[in-house]
Design a protein around this motif. Structure first.
Motif, PDB file in Angstrom:
ATOM      1  N   SER A  28       0.836  -1.194   0.000  1.00  0.00           N
ATOM      2  CA  SER A  28       0.000   0.000   0.000  1.00  0.00           C
ATOM      3  C   SER A  28       0.874   1.249   0.000  1.00  0.00           C
ATOM      4  O   SER A  28       2.107   1.151  -0.016  1.00  0.00           O
ATOM      5  N   THR A  29       0.242   2.396   0.012  1.00  0.00           N
ATOM      6  CA  THR A  29       0.930   3.676   0.147  1.00  0.00           C
ATOM      7  C   THR A  29       0.501   4.337   1.462  1.00  0.00           C
ATOM      8  O   THR A  29      -0.523   3.983   2.047  1.00  0.00           O
ATOM      9  N   ALA A  30       1.259   5.335   1.885  1.00  0.00           N
ATOM     10  CA  ALA A  30       0.891   6.081   3.083  1.00  0.00           C
ATOM     11  C   ALA A  30      -0.462   6.762   2.894  1.00  0.00           C
ATOM     12  O   ALA A  30      -1.288   6.807   3.813  1.00  0.00           O
ATOM     13  N   LEU A  31      -0.709   7.295   1.698  1.00  0.00           N
ATOM     14  CA  LEU A  31      -1.983   7.982   1.447  1.00  0.00           C
ATOM     15  C   LEU A  31      -3.163   7.018   1.470  1.00  0.00           C
ATOM     16  O   LEU A  31      -4.222   7.331   2.017  1.00  0.00           O
ATOM     17  N   ASP A  32      -2.999   5.834   0.870  1.00  0.00           N
ATOM     18  CA  ASP A  32      -4.081   4.854   0.889  1.00  0.00           C
ATOM     19  C   ASP A  32      -4.401   4.421   2.316  1.00  0.00           C
ATOM     20  O   ASP A  32      -5.573   4.342   2.708  1.00  0.00           O
ATOM     21  N   TYR A  33      -3.373   4.115   3.094  1.00  0.00           N
ATOM     22  CA  TYR A  33      -3.644   3.645   4.454  1.00  0.00           C
ATOM     23  C   TYR A  33      -4.207   4.782   5.317  1.00  0.00           C
ATOM     24  O   TYR A  33      -5.005   4.537   6.224  1.00  0.00           O
ATOM     25  N   HIS A  34      -3.812   6.002   4.980  1.00  0.00           N
ATOM     26  CA  HIS A  34      -4.412   7.152   5.665  1.00  0.00           C
ATOM     27  C   HIS A  34      -5.908   7.210   5.402  1.00  0.00           C
ATOM     28  O   HIS A  34      -6.704   7.542   6.300  1.00  0.00           O
ATOM     29  N   ARG A  35      -6.333   6.870   4.203  1.00  0.00           N
ATOM     30  CA  ARG A  35      -7.766   6.846   3.894  1.00  0.00           C
ATOM     31  C   ARG A  35      -8.464   5.762   4.718  1.00  0.00           C
ATOM     32  O   ARG A  35      -9.573   5.964   5.220  1.00  0.00           O
ATOM     33  N   VAL A  88      -4.728   5.100  15.603  1.00  0.00           N
ATOM     34  CA  VAL A  88      -5.901   5.959  15.506  1.00  0.00           C
ATOM     35  C   VAL A  88      -6.305   6.321  16.928  1.00  0.00           C
ATOM     36  O   VAL A  88      -6.521   5.439  17.760  1.00  0.00           O
ATOM     37  N   ASP A  89      -6.408   7.617  17.199  1.00  0.00           N
ATOM     38  CA  ASP A  89      -6.768   8.112  18.525  1.00  0.00           C
ATOM     39  C   ASP A  89      -8.117   8.834  18.418  1.00  0.00           C
ATOM     40  O   ASP A  89      -8.183   9.993  17.999  1.00  0.00           O
ATOM     41  N   PRO A  90      -9.219   8.158  18.780  1.00  0.00           N
ATOM     42  CA  PRO A  90     -10.537   8.801  18.671  1.00  0.00           C
ATOM     43  C   PRO A  90     -10.729   9.949  19.656  1.00  0.00           C
ATOM     44  O   PRO A  90     -11.574  10.816  19.417  1.00  0.00           O
ATOM     45  N   VAL A  91      -9.989   9.955  20.753  1.00  0.00           N
ATOM     46  CA  VAL A  91     -10.140  11.023  21.748  1.00  0.00           C
ATOM     47  C   VAL A  91      -9.617  12.341  21.188  1.00  0.00           C
ATOM     48  O   VAL A  91     -10.272  13.380  21.271  1.00  0.00           O
ATOM     49  N   GLU A  92      -8.440  12.316  20.603  1.00  0.00           N
ATOM     50  CA  GLU A  92      -7.821  13.521  20.044  1.00  0.00           C
ATOM     51  C   GLU A  92      -8.157  13.732  18.572  1.00  0.00           C
ATOM     52  O   GLU A  92      -7.678  14.702  17.964  1.00  0.00           O
ATOM     53  N   ARG A  93      -8.959  12.809  17.982  1.00  0.00           N
ATOM     54  CA  ARG A  93      -9.294  12.884  16.545  1.00  0.00           C
ATOM     55  C   ARG A  93      -8.021  12.930  15.710  1.00  0.00           C
ATOM     56  O   ARG A  93      -7.827  13.806  14.856  1.00  0.00           O
ATOM     57  N   LEU A  94      -7.159  11.965  15.938  1.00  0.00           N
ATOM     58  CA  LEU A  94      -5.812  11.955  15.371  1.00  0.00           C
ATOM     59  C   LEU A  94      -5.509  10.563  14.827  1.00  0.00           C
ATOM     60  O   LEU A  94      -5.872   9.557  15.437  1.00  0.00           O
ATOM     61  N   SER A  95      -4.854  10.511  13.669  1.00  0.00           N
ATOM     62  CA  SER A  95      -4.330   9.230  13.198  1.00  0.00           C
ATOM     63  C   SER A  95      -2.947   9.445  12.597  1.00  0.00           C
ATOM     64  O   SER A  95      -2.593  10.558  12.191  1.00  0.00           O
ATOM     65  N   MET A  96      -2.174   8.372  12.574  1.00  0.00           N
ATOM     66  CA  MET A  96      -0.814   8.411  12.041  1.00  0.00           C
ATOM     67  C   MET A  96      -0.574   7.190  11.163  1.00  0.00           C
ATOM     68  O   MET A  96      -1.064   6.098  11.466  1.00  0.00           O
ATOM     69  N   VAL A  97       0.173   7.385  10.085  1.00  0.00           N
ATOM     70  CA  VAL A  97       0.702   6.285   9.278  1.00  0.00           C
ATOM     71  C   VAL A  97       2.194   6.520   9.115  1.00  0.00           C
ATOM     72  O   VAL A  97       2.622   7.640   8.789  1.00  0.00           O
ATOM     73  N   PHE A  98       2.976   5.496   9.353  1.00  0.00           N
ATOM     74  CA  PHE A  98       4.424   5.584   9.163  1.00  0.00           C
ATOM     75  C   PHE A  98       4.865   4.424   8.280  1.00  0.00           C
ATOM     76  O   PHE A  98       4.527   3.273   8.534  1.00  0.00           O
ATOM     77  N   MET A  99       5.604   4.748   7.221  1.00  0.00           N
ATOM     78  CA  MET A  99       6.059   3.726   6.285  1.00  0.00           C
ATOM     79  C   MET A  99       7.579   3.739   6.160  1.00  0.00           C
ATOM     80  O   MET A  99       8.191   4.796   5.950  1.00  0.00           O
TER      81      MET A  99
END
Length: 351
Positions: free
Chosen positions: A221-228, A316-327
């Motif tokens: 995958s790509t970082a952008l795809d997994y971000h989606r 994915v952090d639902p409390v802070e409305r935050l997600s991260m992807v690292f490749m």
């Protein structure tokens, strides 16, 4: 990348065990259709597992001795890694040695998905389902469940039901020829040596269709795809008008499902996994931060995450409305604590 080509938003990465949450989502889509349930015994869908027993002796050239399971293996055990299955690379028992002898986990040349299930069901479980936690091929078995329940090949289910609606156009088990130049090189650390090439992008094993389509670790995958994908999870199952799962289904998936609300420090028999142990529970496809203080890393109760053997990671952090992807592409993922450092820096920047 090879030849000095820089990594950019179109670069392709082998995401390995970050495939597992996608397979878990696919299974829960079938749950929402009423075709299977979280507590369905696995042998109701995969009859090969009906008489599987628990290791009680033997191995290493001696016939196995088994005892019956206390409870049947259920789908929840596959989702949370309490199935009694293992991985050959654990190198800690006669059971995982039998996986190695049978080449159970080979993606090319060995078993197809049905053959994998048939061979796996002939090897005892390490423990009775639900009594311990062990990182394992459970999500590959879950992929076989998705295939049999849906009637679609696993790669086709992913493509039509998840990737196309989410516009994840660069996620697949086999890299198309016209995209192969975007696949990064992949490295490993050899004992007593520095970094060595594991899989070159230009001649990658991922350019060939695998015989064993691995719901536990086969995707690129790509970082952008997994971000989606992450954003869909953060949005409660929907992205840009495409609904993949219901909000309450995701609520169920992202709770700690370990028996007694335990954590991995208490239940894990695993030599290795993509999660830390203390304060970490396990949901239906994700590690769950249950006690932030015990993890000793900044975060939020209820965040969920996983990673892959080539040091890729997401949370994915639902409390802070935050997600991260690292490749990145270096194994083993336990070599350097990049995930801990990334989390620390991200949360330290929040004011």
């Amino acid at each position: 990348m090879r030849g000095g080509k820089s990594v950019d938003e179109g670069s392709l990465f082998r995401i390995a065990s970050m495939t597992k949450p996608i397979t878990s989502v696919a299974f829960m889509m079938l749950v929402e259709q009423g075709l299977v349930a979280v507590d369905t015994p696995v042998h109701h869908v995969l009859p090969e597992f009906k008489d599987i027993g628990v290791y009680d002796g033997g191995g290493g050239g001696v016939p196995f001795v088994t005892r019956p399971t206390a409870e049947p293996m259920r789908m929840v055990d596959l989702l949370r890694h309490t199935s009694g299955l293992t991985y050959s690379f654990q190198n800690r028992s006669n059971v995982d040695a039998a996986y190695r002898d049978g080449k159970i986990e080979g993606w090319h040349g060995g078993h197809d998905l049905d053959g994998f299930i048939g061979a796996l069901a002939k090897i005892p479980l390490e423990f009775s389902p639900g009594t311990a936690w062990n990182y394992s091929v459970a999500t590959d078995v879950l992929g076989a469940v998705v295939r049999r329940v849906s009637g679609l090949p696993l790669d086709q289910f992913f493509k039509t039901r998840i990737f196309a609606p989410l516009k994840m156009d660069d996620t697949f088990f086999q890299v198309p020829a016209d995209k192969l130049d975007r696949l990064t090189d992949c490295y490993t650390l050899a004992p007593g040596k520095s970094r060595v090439m594991y899989d070159p992008g230009a001649e990658s094993a991922w350019s060939r269709q695998p015989k064993l389509v691995s719901g536990g670790g086969g995707l690129v995958s790509t970082a952008l795809d997994y971000h989606r994908f992450n954003t869909m999870l953060l949005n409660g199952g929907e992205l840009d008008g495409a609904r993949i799962l219901g909000r309450k289904t995701l609520d169920l998936m992202t709770q700690n499902h370990l028996p007694g609300k335990s954590d991995l420090a208490a239940m894990s028999k695993s030599l290795f996994s993509e999660a830390s142990n203390a304060g970490t529970g396990f949901g239906l496809g994700f590690a769950i931060t249950d006690d932030v203080a015990k993890t000793m890393v900044p975060g939020s109760k209820g965040e969920f995450y996983w990673g892959g053997m080539f040091s890729t990671a997401f949370f994915v952090d639902p409390v802070e409305r935050l997600s991260m992807v690292f490749m990145t592409q270096l194994s083993p993922s336990s070599f350097y604590p990049i995930r801990r450092e990334l989390k620390t820096m991200i949360y330290a920047a929040m004011t």
